[in-house]
Design a protein around this motif. Structure first.
Motif, PDB file in Angstrom:
ATOM      1  N   LYS A  24       0.830  -1.207   0.000  1.00  0.00           N
ATOM      2  CA  LYS A  24       0.000   0.000   0.000  1.00  0.00           C
ATOM      3  C   LYS A  24       0.866   1.259   0.000  1.00  0.00           C
ATOM      4  CE  LYS A  24      -4.103  -1.952   2.148  1.00  0.00           C
ATOM      5  NZ  LYS A  24      -4.959  -1.991   3.329  1.00  0.00           N
ATOM      6  N   ALA A  25       1.950   1.232   0.756  1.00  0.00           N
ATOM      7  CA  ALA A  25       2.850   2.391   0.800  1.00  0.00           C
ATOM      8  C   ALA A  25       3.456   2.646  -0.577  1.00  0.00           C
ATOM      9  CB  ALA A  25       3.944   2.166   1.841  1.00  0.00           C
ATOM     10  N   VAL A  28       0.835   4.265  -2.721  1.00  0.00           N
ATOM     11  CA  VAL A  28       0.677   5.673  -2.342  1.00  0.00           C
ATOM     12  C   VAL A  28       1.837   6.486  -2.913  1.00  0.00           C
ATOM     13  CG1 VAL A  28       0.694   7.306  -0.411  1.00  0.00           C
ATOM     14  CG2 VAL A  28      -0.733   5.254  -0.308  1.00  0.00           C
ATOM     15  N   GLU A 104      -6.391  13.129   0.293  1.00  0.00           N
ATOM     16  CA  GLU A 104      -7.347  12.242   0.950  1.00  0.00           C
ATOM     17  C   GLU A 104      -7.785  11.136   0.001  1.00  0.00           C
ATOM     18  OE1 GLU A 104     -10.473  14.744   2.461  1.00  0.00           O
ATOM     19  OE2 GLU A 104      -9.217  15.502   4.085  1.00  0.00           O
ATOM     20  N   THR A 107      -4.877   8.611  -0.251  1.00  0.00           N
ATOM     21  CA  THR A 107      -4.616   7.795   0.939  1.00  0.00           C
ATOM     22  C   THR A 107      -5.867   7.161   1.525  1.00  0.00           C
ATOM     23  OG1 THR A 107      -4.786   9.737   2.373  1.00  0.00           O
ATOM     24  CG2 THR A 107      -2.581   9.166   1.561  1.00  0.00           C
ATOM     25  N   LEU A 110      -6.271   3.930   3.990  1.00  0.00           N
ATOM     26  CA  LEU A 110      -5.047   3.673   4.751  1.00  0.00           C
ATOM     27  C   LEU A 110      -5.180   4.291   6.135  1.00  0.00           C
ATOM     28  CD1 LEU A 110      -2.276   4.534   2.143  1.00  0.00           C
ATOM     29  CD2 LEU A 110      -3.165   2.279   2.732  1.00  0.00           C
ATOM     30  N   ILE A 112      -2.893   5.909   8.181  1.00  0.00           N
ATOM     31  CA  ILE A 112      -1.589   6.538   8.360  1.00  0.00           C
ATOM     32  C   ILE A 112      -1.774   7.709   9.312  1.00  0.00           C
ATOM     33  CG2 ILE A 112       0.326   7.702   7.225  1.00  0.00           C
ATOM     34  CD1 ILE A 112      -0.449   6.224   4.666  1.00  0.00           C
ATOM     35  N   LEU A 115      -2.434  11.807   8.433  1.00  0.00           N
ATOM     36  CA  LEU A 115      -2.983  12.084   7.100  1.00  0.00           C
ATOM     37  C   LEU A 115      -4.486  11.972   7.112  1.00  0.00           C
ATOM     38  CD1 LEU A 115      -0.581  10.250   4.635  1.00  0.00           C
ATOM     39  CD2 LEU A 115      -0.677  12.664   5.165  1.00  0.00           C
TER      40      LEU A 115
END
Length: 115
Positions: A24-25, A28, A104, A107, A110, A112, A115
């Motif tokens: 996922k990172a 992103v 938004e 991400t 997620l 995080i 954020l």
């Protein structure tokens, strides 16, 4: 070491979670690069006095141009300055909102912090 726990209690389930988080990172990060390119091309316009003064920023808040109508140029320097400042603030607020909305979207889903 107890059975099925792996290193230091970091079992296979946790490894999958960690791999998913890295995946996922990476998505992103790729999305952020694309978003940066899109923001460079985006134009956001701020206005004052019903559009008699316009300030255009790109999506990264870099100034692109200022448009001042002939009607406004008949005013004093102080009035023109105030109108340009108001248009700049309007453009800045719109660009900040646009950036926040795009981040938004990027991400969403997620967890995080910050954020």
């Amino acid at each position: 070491m107890s059975k099925g726990q792996g290193f230091g209690g970091f079992g296979l389930g946790k490894m999958k979670e960690l791999a998913d988080a890295f995946k996922k990172a990476q998505q992103v990060q790729e999305g952020a690069k694309q978003l940066q390119e899109e923001l460079e091309q985006l134009e956001i316009q701020g206005e004052a006095q019903g559009g008699l003064v316009k300030v255009v920023l790109n999506g990264n808040q870099a100034p692109q141009r200022v448009e001042i109508s002939q009607e406004v140029l008949q005013e004093s320097a102080e009035v023109v300055s105030d109108l340009v400042t108001a248009a700049m603030k309007d453009a800045y607020e719109k660009s900040t909102l646009t950036m926040r909305q795009r981040m938004e979207e990027l991400t969403s889903g997620l967890n995080i912090p910050g954020l």
